[in-house]
Design a protein around this motif. Structure first.
Motif, mmCIF file in Angstrom:
data_model
loop_
_atom_site.group_PDB
_atom_site.id
_atom_site.type_symbol
_atom_site.label_atom_id
_atom_site.label_comp_id
_atom_site.label_asym_id
_atom_site.label_seq_id
_atom_site.Cartn_x
_atom_site.Cartn_y
_atom_site.Cartn_z
ATOM 1 N N THR A 105 34.059 38.307 45.615
ATOM 2 C CA THR A 105 34.680 37.006 45.848
ATOM 3 C C THR A 105 34.848 36.835 47.367
ATOM 4 O O THR A 105 34.440 37.708 48.145
ATOM 5 N N THR A 162 32.529 31.912 39.531
ATOM 6 C CA THR A 162 33.227 31.132 38.500
ATOM 7 C C THR A 162 33.031 29.630 38.721
ATOM 8 O O THR A 162 33.561 28.824 37.958
ATOM 9 N N LYS A 171 46.359 42.471 35.135
ATOM 10 C CA LYS A 171 47.358 42.275 36.206
ATOM 11 C C LYS A 171 48.481 41.337 35.743
ATOM 12 O O LYS A 171 49.653 41.566 36.032
HETATM 13 P P1 IMO Z 1 41.107 37.935 37.795
HETATM 14 O O1 IMO Z 1 42.189 37.631 38.790
HETATM 15 C C1 IMO Z 1 36.943 38.971 37.122
HETATM 16 C C2 IMO Z 1 34.038 37.371 39.965
HETATM 17 C C3 IMO Z 1 33.037 36.359 39.449
HETATM 18 C C4 IMO Z 1 31.865 36.658 40.367
HETATM 19 C C5 IMO Z 1 32.540 36.977 41.692
HETATM 20 C C6 IMO Z 1 32.605 35.793 42.653
HETATM 21 O O2 IMO Z 1 41.275 37.239 36.489
HETATM 22 O O3 IMO Z 1 40.900 39.397 37.664
HETATM 23 P P2 IMO Z 1 34.086 33.574 42.725
HETATM 24 O O4 IMO Z 1 34.243 32.453 41.748
HETATM 25 O O5 IMO Z 1 35.352 34.278 43.051
HETATM 26 O O6 IMO Z 1 33.333 33.179 43.972
HETATM 27 O O7 IMO Z 1 33.120 34.642 41.989
HETATM 28 O O8 IMO Z 1 33.847 37.400 41.372
HETATM 29 N N1 IMO Z 1 35.457 37.028 39.718
HETATM 30 C C7 IMO Z 1 36.221 37.617 38.810
HETATM 31 N N2 IMO Z 1 35.923 38.556 37.878
HETATM 32 N N3 IMO Z 1 38.207 38.538 37.249
HETATM 33 C C8 IMO Z 1 38.533 37.623 38.184
HETATM 34 O O9 IMO Z 1 39.806 37.263 38.430
HETATM 35 C C9 IMO Z 1 37.518 37.095 38.994
HETATM 36 N N4 IMO Z 1 37.472 36.175 39.981
HETATM 37 C C10 IMO Z 1 36.214 36.153 40.432
HETATM 38 O O10 IMO Z 1 32.735 36.584 38.091
HETATM 39 O O11 IMO Z 1 31.217 37.830 39.937
#
Ligand code: IMO
Ligand code: GDP
Ligand code: MG
Length: 428
Positions: A238, A128, A16
């Motif tokens: 998330t 995370t 993205k």
């Molecule tokens: P971008 O924007 C990939 C995943 C975490 C976990 C789940 C919940 O870079 O694509 P959280 O910390 O949000 O409560 O974690 O979501 N996760 C992501 N995986 N890319 C991300 O962001 C992510 N943000 C959270 O690994 O499975």
């Protein structure tokens, strides 16, 4: 109406940041509307890599307004580190605007994220540990601290006192953790407030003025459709709404202000953290994808789970988000694969399913129906025109557009700005 949404269609890390940075050439404003420092968006410009977590990916263009909207959970420490890192690289951060309504991530949110995960044992989500879930929980519990409170010394002291009494009680009694010091947090956060105050404003009013003036706005999704709290593989998701519907609530703009929605699609699939992943390849194919794609998390460094592209979830993402176009990324990572597969349907107990199932037990058991494509077996990273891509690559892409019902808008063949092939002339 020149407003566009760019969002993730799979499980995150689709690229993205790269697509937003590319399209931001033409944007006057780039807005984050959900999520927080759990995001890791990589932008590569002139051989320099920028890792952005809270900062909108338009920051590398001088004069672009970079808005952190009210739907974001805002960690002031991470934001200041990012801003300092940018300044050290000579980037102008004067265009940053932070919503006075965004909720503030506090130290106890991050600690409780970690402790909560530990307590779940085998049922952990694999978060995370950035305090995202706990901060959104406080928001819904109506005890959250917002940026307008953070920059008001008296109000912040009062709210911190009330919150910390509750949180310390939970930390001590529930988890046997040390209580946190009121004075230390107060001092730390007063320091953040002093530095961030000039960037805080009513971003809702700001965006409305921008829309009224006909300026180009790009809404940057973090995470992705399959990580959305409603539409993803709940509970392995998330705590926010990365989907296009999240823009209205997360930025305070009316749905009719949005002109186009672009879904970023990795040419294969990856996932970090727990949860079902129908096309996962727990074999040498998955290892090869991880090696060729250097698939390790930006925020946590964890190896990403890997597999073939899943057109079922992309069709689902197309419906939910109202996708006008797909921006396909990382096609070049498949350059050395003799055979490439695409999941075009799910079978469950021998029957073809019409929908992505809500039940994780069913999703975990579906059998992907694959179509197999011949690989192009050549380096495509230098190609700049769609027609010059190998025919085998075009067959793969065009079949994906056909199965998902979403047109191809962009094809990315490398991390840099110029490694971008644009097919749609009305993108922005
Ligand atoms: P971008 O924007 C990939 C995943 C975490 C976990 C789940 C919940 O870079 O694509 P959280 O910390 O949000 O409560 O974690 O979501 N996760 C992501 N995986 N890319 C991300 O962001 C992510 N943000 C959270 O690994 O499975
Ligand atoms: P995001 O979270 O969706 O912004 O994605 P990440 O930044 O976490 O992961 C995508 C990675 O792929 C980053 O390292 C990008 O620089 C890189 N990238 C983006 N597009 C392409 C592409 O077309 N080809 C290659 N090889 N890398 C890409
Ligand atoms: Mg990422």
């Amino acid at each position: 109406m020149p407003a566009i949404v760019v969002l993730g269609t799979q499980w995150g890390d689709e690229g993205k940041g790269k697509i937003v940075d590319y399209l931001a050439q033409k944007a006057e404003t780039v807005v984050r509307y959900q999520g927080g420092s759990n995001a890791g968006h990589t932008v590569a410009v002139d051989g320099v890599e920028y890792k952005l977590r809270l900062m909108p990916s338009g920051i590398l263009y001088k004069g672009t307004l970079c808005v952190v909207g009210n739907g974001v959970v805002f960690n002031p420490k991470v934001m200041l580190e990012e801003m300092d890192g940018m300044i050290a690289k000579g980037v102008d951060v004067s265009g940053v605007r932070i919503s006075n309504r965004a909720h503030v991530v506090m130290p106890y949110h991050c600690i409780m994220d970690g402790l909560g995960e530990e307590a779940k044992g085998d049922g952990k989500i694999g978060t995370t540990k950035n305090g995202i879930g706990p901060c959104y929980m406080d928001k819904c519990d109506r005890i959250g601290i917002r940026v307008c409170d953070l920059i008001d010394k008296e109000e912040f002291a009062k709210k911190l006192k009330i919150n910390l009494a509750v949180k310390n009680d939970q930390l001590v009694k529930l988890y046997g953790h040390e209580p946190l010091s009121y004075e230390e947090i107060l001092k730390e956060y007063e320091g953040y407030a002093d530095r961030l105050r000039p960037y805080v404003c009513d971003t809702i009013a700001l965006l409305h003025d921008e829309i009224k003036a006909g300026r180009k706005i790009l809404f940057e999704g973090a995470q992705a459709t399959m990580l959305d709290i409603d539409y993803g593989t709940y509970p392995y998701v998330t705590a926010s709404h990365p989907v296009s519907g999240g823009v209205g609530v997360g930025a305070g703009v009316a749905p009719r202000s949005i002109d186009k929605v672009v879904g970023v699609v990795k040419a294969y699939s990856t996932r970090v953290g727990e949860g079902p992943f129908p096309t996962e390849q727990l074999n040498e194919i998955g290892d090869k994808i991880r090696d060729c794609g250097h698939e390790f998390g930006t925020v946590t460094g964890r190896p990403r789970r890997t597999g073939w592209i899943d057109a079922c979830i992309l069709r689902y993402a197309g419906m939910i988000n109202g996708l006008d176009y797909m921006a396909i990324t990382r096609l070049d990572i498949l350059d050395s694969f003799e055979e490439i597969k695409m999941c075009v349907g799910y079978k469950y107990k021998g029957e073809l399913l019409n929908e992505v199932p809500a039940s994780l037990n069913i999703l975990a058991e579906v059998e992907p129906v694959y179509e197999t494509f011949e690989g192009w077996m050549t380096d495509i990273s230098g190609i700049r025109e769609y027609g010059k891509l190998p025919e085998k690559a075009r067959i793969y892409l065009e079949r994906l557009a056909e199965v998902t019902g979403v047109a191809l808008g962009i094809v990315s063949v490398g991390p840099n700005r110029d490694q971008t092939i644009v097919l749609a002339d009305d993108l922005f």
